[in-house]
Scaffold this active site. Structure first.
Site, PDB file in Angstrom:
ATOM      1  N   GLN A  38     -21.789  38.937   0.674  1.00 51.99           N
ATOM      2  CA  GLN A  38     -21.829  38.160   1.930  1.00 51.99           C
ATOM      3  C   GLN A  38     -22.328  39.054   3.084  1.00 51.99           C
ATOM      4  O   GLN A  38     -23.106  39.949   2.836  1.00 51.99           O
ATOM      5  CB  GLN A  38     -20.457  37.549   2.241  1.00 51.99           C
ATOM      6  N   THR A  51     -29.857  32.182  -3.951  1.00 54.98           N
ATOM      7  CA  THR A  51     -29.769  32.713  -5.313  1.00 54.98           C
ATOM      8  C   THR A  51     -28.680  31.987  -6.091  1.00 54.98           C
ATOM      9  O   THR A  51     -28.776  31.784  -7.295  1.00 54.98           O
ATOM     10  CB  THR A  51     -29.419  34.225  -5.248  1.00 54.98           C
ATOM     11  N   THR A  52     -27.616  31.575  -5.403  1.00 57.76           N
ATOM     12  CA  THR A  52     -26.482  30.947  -6.076  1.00 57.76           C
ATOM     13  C   THR A  52     -26.618  29.431  -6.115  1.00 57.76           C
ATOM     14  O   THR A  52     -26.306  28.795  -7.108  1.00 57.76           O
ATOM     15  CB  THR A  52     -25.171  31.366  -5.361  1.00 57.76           C
ATOM     16  N   THR A  53     -27.119  28.831  -5.034  1.00 57.05           N
ATOM     17  CA  THR A  53     -27.097  27.367  -4.962  1.00 57.05           C
ATOM     18  C   THR A  53     -28.487  26.738  -4.893  1.00 57.05           C
ATOM     19  O   THR A  53     -28.597  25.508  -4.941  1.00 57.05           O
ATOM     20  CB  THR A  53     -26.313  26.907  -3.715  1.00 57.05           C
ATOM     21  N   ARG A  77     -30.250  26.342  -2.365  1.00 55.23           N
ATOM     22  CA  ARG A  77     -30.491  25.652  -1.093  1.00 55.23           C
ATOM     23  C   ARG A  77     -31.528  26.410  -0.265  1.00 55.23           C
ATOM     24  O   ARG A  77     -31.531  27.650  -0.260  1.00 55.23           O
ATOM     25  CB  ARG A  77     -29.193  25.592  -0.274  1.00 55.23           C
ATOM     26  N   PRO A  78     -32.398  25.685   0.481  1.00 55.51           N
ATOM     27  CA  PRO A  78     -33.311  26.398   1.373  1.00 55.51           C
ATOM     28  C   PRO A  78     -32.511  27.104   2.466  1.00 55.51           C
ATOM     29  O   PRO A  78     -31.552  26.540   2.997  1.00 55.51           O
ATOM     30  CB  PRO A  78     -34.190  25.294   1.976  1.00 55.51           C
ATOM     31  N   GLY A 134     -41.136  45.006  -0.308  1.00 55.51           N
ATOM     32  CA  GLY A 134     -41.323  44.141  -1.479  1.00 55.51           C
ATOM     33  C   GLY A 134     -40.069  44.251  -2.324  1.00 55.51           C
ATOM     34  O   GLY A 134     -39.262  45.159  -2.120  1.00 55.51           O
ATOM     35  N   GLY A 142     -24.932  36.201  -4.664  1.00 53.69           N
ATOM     36  CA  GLY A 142     -26.087  36.194  -5.568  1.00 53.69           C
ATOM     37  C   GLY A 142     -26.966  37.356  -5.168  1.00 53.69           C
ATOM     38  O   GLY A 142     -27.563  37.345  -4.098  1.00 53.69           O
ATOM     39  N   THR A 192     -20.402  27.448  -1.095  1.00 45.52           N
ATOM     40  CA  THR A 192     -21.139  27.505  -2.360  1.00 45.52           C
ATOM     41  C   THR A 192     -20.450  26.658  -3.434  1.00 45.52           C
ATOM     42  O   THR A 192     -20.918  26.617  -4.570  1.00 45.52           O
ATOM     43  CB  THR A 192     -21.240  28.963  -2.850  1.00 45.52           C
TER      44      THR A 192
HETATM   45  P1  GDP Z   1     -28.325  39.883  -1.371  1.00 42.31           P
HETATM   46  O1  GDP Z   1     -27.432  38.728  -1.609  1.00 42.31           O
HETATM   47  O2  GDP Z   1     -28.064  40.563  -0.060  1.00 42.31           O
HETATM   48  O3  GDP Z   1     -28.370  40.862  -2.502  1.00 42.31           O
HETATM   49  O4  GDP Z   1     -29.817  39.276  -1.242  1.00 42.31           O
HETATM   50  P2  GDP Z   1     -30.476  38.142  -2.207  1.00 42.31           P
HETATM   51  O5  GDP Z   1     -30.820  38.781  -3.496  1.00 42.31           O
HETATM   52  O6  GDP Z   1     -29.643  36.927  -2.221  1.00 42.31           O
HETATM   53  O7  GDP Z   1     -31.754  37.772  -1.353  1.00 42.31           O
HETATM   54  C1  GDP Z   1     -32.724  38.712  -1.046  1.00 42.31           C
HETATM   55  C2  GDP Z   1     -34.061  38.222  -1.631  1.00 42.31           C
HETATM   56  O8  GDP Z   1     -35.113  38.987  -1.068  1.00 42.31           O
HETATM   57  C3  GDP Z   1     -34.177  38.426  -3.136  1.00 42.31           C
HETATM   58  O9  GDP Z   1     -34.963  37.406  -3.672  1.00 42.31           O
HETATM   59  C4  GDP Z   1     -34.893  39.786  -3.256  1.00 42.31           C
HETATM   60  O10 GDP Z   1     -35.628  39.923  -4.462  1.00 42.31           O
HETATM   61  C5  GDP Z   1     -35.823  39.683  -2.090  1.00 42.31           C
HETATM   62  N1  GDP Z   1     -36.182  40.967  -1.479  1.00 42.31           N
HETATM   63  C6  GDP Z   1     -35.401  42.053  -1.240  1.00 42.31           C
HETATM   64  N2  GDP Z   1     -36.089  42.986  -0.563  1.00 42.31           N
HETATM   65  C7  GDP Z   1     -37.337  42.486  -0.380  1.00 42.31           C
HETATM   66  C8  GDP Z   1     -38.508  42.965   0.277  1.00 42.31           C
HETATM   67  O11 GDP Z   1     -38.544  44.038   0.845  1.00 42.31           O
HETATM   68  N3  GDP Z   1     -39.586  42.113   0.296  1.00 42.31           N
HETATM   69  C9  GDP Z   1     -39.582  40.894  -0.305  1.00 42.31           C
HETATM   70  N4  GDP Z   1     -40.679  40.152  -0.239  1.00 42.31           N
HETATM   71  N5  GDP Z   1     -38.505  40.431  -0.929  1.00 42.31           N
HETATM   72  C10 GDP Z   1     -37.392  41.211  -0.955  1.00 42.31           C
HETATM   73  P1  IMO Z   2     -24.497  37.232  -0.891  1.00 35.82           P
HETATM   74  O1  IMO Z   2     -23.554  38.260  -1.441  1.00 35.82           O
HETATM   75  C1  IMO Z   2     -25.249  33.899   1.803  1.00 35.82           C
HETATM   76  C2  IMO Z   2     -21.852  31.332   2.778  1.00 35.82           C
HETATM   77  C3  IMO Z   2     -21.959  29.900   2.292  1.00 35.82           C
HETATM   78  C4  IMO Z   2     -21.167  29.196   3.384  1.00 35.82           C
HETATM   79  C5  IMO Z   2     -20.043  30.182   3.672  1.00 35.82           C
HETATM   80  C6  IMO Z   2     -18.734  29.886   2.943  1.00 35.82           C
HETATM   81  O2  IMO Z   2     -25.509  36.738  -1.862  1.00 35.82           O
HETATM   82  O3  IMO Z   2     -25.080  37.707   0.406  1.00 35.82           O
HETATM   83  P2  IMO Z   2     -17.970  30.163   0.411  1.00 35.82           P
HETATM   84  O4  IMO Z   2     -18.509  29.573  -0.851  1.00 35.82           O
HETATM   85  O5  IMO Z   2     -17.947  31.651   0.440  1.00 35.82           O
HETATM   86  O6  IMO Z   2     -16.640  29.575   0.807  1.00 35.82           O
HETATM   87  O7  IMO Z   2     -18.998  29.674   1.562  1.00 35.82           O
HETATM   88  O8  IMO Z   2     -20.517  31.462   3.279  1.00 35.82           O
HETATM   89  N1  IMO Z   2     -22.024  32.361   1.723  1.00 35.82           N
HETATM   90  C7  IMO Z   2     -23.135  33.086   1.566  1.00 35.82           C
HETATM   91  N2  IMO Z   2     -24.327  33.007   2.198  1.00 35.82           N
HETATM   92  N3  IMO Z   2     -25.044  34.849   0.869  1.00 35.82           N
HETATM   93  C8  IMO Z   2     -23.845  34.954   0.243  1.00 35.82           C
HETATM   94  O9  IMO Z   2     -23.564  35.958  -0.613  1.00 35.82           O
HETATM   95  C9  IMO Z   2     -22.842  34.009   0.553  1.00 35.82           C
HETATM   96  N4  IMO Z   2     -21.576  33.812   0.124  1.00 35.82           N
HETATM   97  C10 IMO Z   2     -21.086  32.803   0.853  1.00 35.82           C
HETATM   98  O10 IMO Z   2     -23.298  29.476   2.239  1.00 35.82           O
HETATM   99  O11 IMO Z   2     -21.951  29.092   4.551  1.00 35.82           O
HETATM  100 MG    MG Z   3     -27.542  36.686  -2.016  1.00 35.79          MG
END
Ligand code: GDP
Ligand code: IMO
Ligand code: MG
Length: 428
Positions: free
Chosen positions: A224, A303-305, A307-308, A419, A40, A130
């Site tokens: 991941q 972002t996907t599930t 979950r906290p 940000g 996500g 997930t």
């Molecule tokens: P990814 O899976 O690695 O692309 O990361 P995610 O999108 O799942 O989670 C990162 C979260 O942090 C998202 O909600 C972004 O909008 C947010 N984010 C990314 N960079 C920043 C930052 O510099 N500051 C803040 N406050 N949020 C950020």
């Molecule tokens: P992005 O690309 C955070 C975690 C799951 C679980 C483990 C195995 O957004 O960083 P799976 O469904 O892949 O078999 O789950 O991996 N996990 C992630 N955690 N960000 C992800 O993707 C994840 N993709 C899988 O929570 O612990």
């Molecule tokens: Mg993510």
């Protein structure tokens, strides 16, 4: 012109999507190489917040071609849903913009049901997946009985392969005491999606090599993170693919000679979602402060599930290891703004396990669970840094925190984000 690999340095959710969106501005092709819709990736463009699961972040830049590489596992129904959502927001999703590897594997309804059943069977040892069917799809791939995306070109063959996959899964589900799936009903919606995806199918390795040869810059967008890698992560609390730099080459099908940058992305603190060890996890007030209340989309809820996420101090043992596994040429730090207001910040320099100091993560979960972080304390800063544009305007304590991470990992940090928006970045 060569390729850049971008990967997560921790347990995922480091902010890869927003950094990929930044690097996409200098690229002609953006390619995903591992995982599926377990990812996500959040990208903010003006007023719009995009949550991408399968489609690479490059899609938000007109003129870029996006690739879903052979190393991925793709749920065709969820891909169509995501493509339709993007199209509805005004993003062109024609076959010139997205190509799907004929060698990528398909996630079937059977894989999703098996993911759920296998998690349930693990009880308190559940991985916390997930539940997108990722593990069972890779299991079929390596077991040499998977369905590949290329099979979608022949809808009848694809439907038959789906029925077989569902019937086989039904036998396993019965052992778990789970209701069987109706092959006809489960396959129908998949067959419709397959018919729509047919024009997007291609040999993406041939395509990428041609583009590289004619000078296109390719960005390989990791999903991941390093500690979720099936080889290098906290096995078995990992995903079932290779989301590290090596996985980019096998997951896309070109040689290492094309790669000139390996960009690691790390959050300025640690988060993890799902089960498994996390030595610097904080319970109570400090962890809650890092997580946020859930009011903002950047607070630490999956972002996907939804979950906290578990939150804790930055773990330099993890970053040092990730720098080594991936060969980072640079490291981007995200979410530095979230650390404003802490009197003191801690970084784990090493672990102590059974009275011994270790500088790299041990290979067993049992040892990791006994690991106590050896912390170093750094001064915090109180100022809101979220609108700062120049490195010189950052508080001295913020710059010291960044410099210290560079030294601990022996990798330069040329960019940090303060940000989630496109312009909330500071360059050094
Ligand atoms: P990814 O899976 O690695 O692309 O990361 P995610 O999108 O799942 O989670 C990162 C979260 O942090 C998202 O909600 C972004 O909008 C947010 N984010 C990314 N960079 C920043 C930052 O510099 N500051 C803040 N406050 N949020 C950020
Ligand atoms: P992005 O690309 C955070 C975690 C799951 C679980 C483990 C195995 O957004 O960083 P799976 O469904 O892949 O078999 O789950 O991996 N996990 C992630 N955690 N960000 C992800 O993707 C994840 N993709 C899988 O929570 O612990
Ligand atoms: Mg993510």
């Amino acid at each position: 012109m060569p390729a850049t690999i971008l990967v997560g340095a921790q347990w995922g959710d480091e902010g890869k999507g927003r950094v990929a969106d930044w690097l996409a501005g200098e690229s002609e092709v953006v390619a995903r190489f591992a995982g599926g819709d377990n990812a996500g990736h959040t990208v903010v463009v003006g007023e719009k917040v995009y949550k991408l699961h399968l489609v690479p972040s490059g899609i938000l830049h007109p003129g870029i071609t996006c690739v879903l590489g052979n190393g991925m596992v793709i749920n065709p129904v969820n891909l169509i849903r995501e493509m339709d959502g993007l199209q509805a927001s005004g993003v062109d999703m024609s076959p010139e913009r997205l190509v799907i590897s004929t060698r990528a594997h398909i996630i079937t309804p059977a894989h999703i049901a098996l993911d759920g059943a296998s998690e349930k069977a693990r009880g308190d040892q559940a991985i916390g997946t997930t539940l997108r069917g990722i593990g069972p799809a890779y299991l079929d791939k390596t077991g040499r009985k998977g369905i590949r995306a290329g099979q979608m070109a022949d809808v009848e063959e694809f439907a038959n392969a789906l029925y077989d996959s569902i019937e086989q899964a039904n036998r396993v589900l019965a052992e778990h005491g789970v209701e069987p799936l109706d092959p006809q009903a489960a396959a129908a919606v998949y067959v419709d999606a397959a018919a729509r995806l047919k024009p997007y199918l291609r040999d993406t390795s041939v395509y990428l090599n041609q583009r590289l040869k004619t000078g296109a810059r390719v960005l390989c967008e990791g999903a991941q993170g390093t500690l979720l890698d099936v080889d290098h992560g906290d096995y078995p609390f990992v995903t079932s693919s290779s989301p590290t730099a090596g996985g980019a080459l096998t997951g896309l099908g070109f040689g290492p000679c094309h790669v000139d940058r390996v960009v690691g992305v790390a959050k300025s603190f640690s988060t993890r979602v799902g089960g498994g060890p996390m030595p610097t996890e904080l319970h109570g007030e400090l962890g809650d402060r890092l997580r946020g209340t859930g009011e903002n989309f950047w607070d630490e809820y999956g972002t996907t599930t939804g979950r906290p996420r578990r939150c804790g101090w930055l773990d330099a043992v993890v970053l040092r290891y990730a720098a080594q596994i991936n060969g980072f040429t640079e490291l981007v730090l995200t979410k530095l703004d979230v650390l404003s207001g802490f009197d003191e910040l801690k970084i784990a320099l090493a672990y102590e396990i059974d009275g011994k100091r270790v500088d790299y993560p041990p290979s067993t979960v049992a040892e990791l669970e006994r690991a106590t972080p050896v912390y170093e304390s750094l001064a915090g800063w109180s100022a809101d840094i979220s609108r700062i544009q120049a490195a010189a305007d950052l508080p001295e304590a913020t710059r010291a925190y960044i410099r210290h991470i560079e030294a601990l990992c022996d990798v330069p940090v040329p960019m940090v984000s303060v940000g989630p928006e496109r312009d909330q970045v500071v360059f050094f």
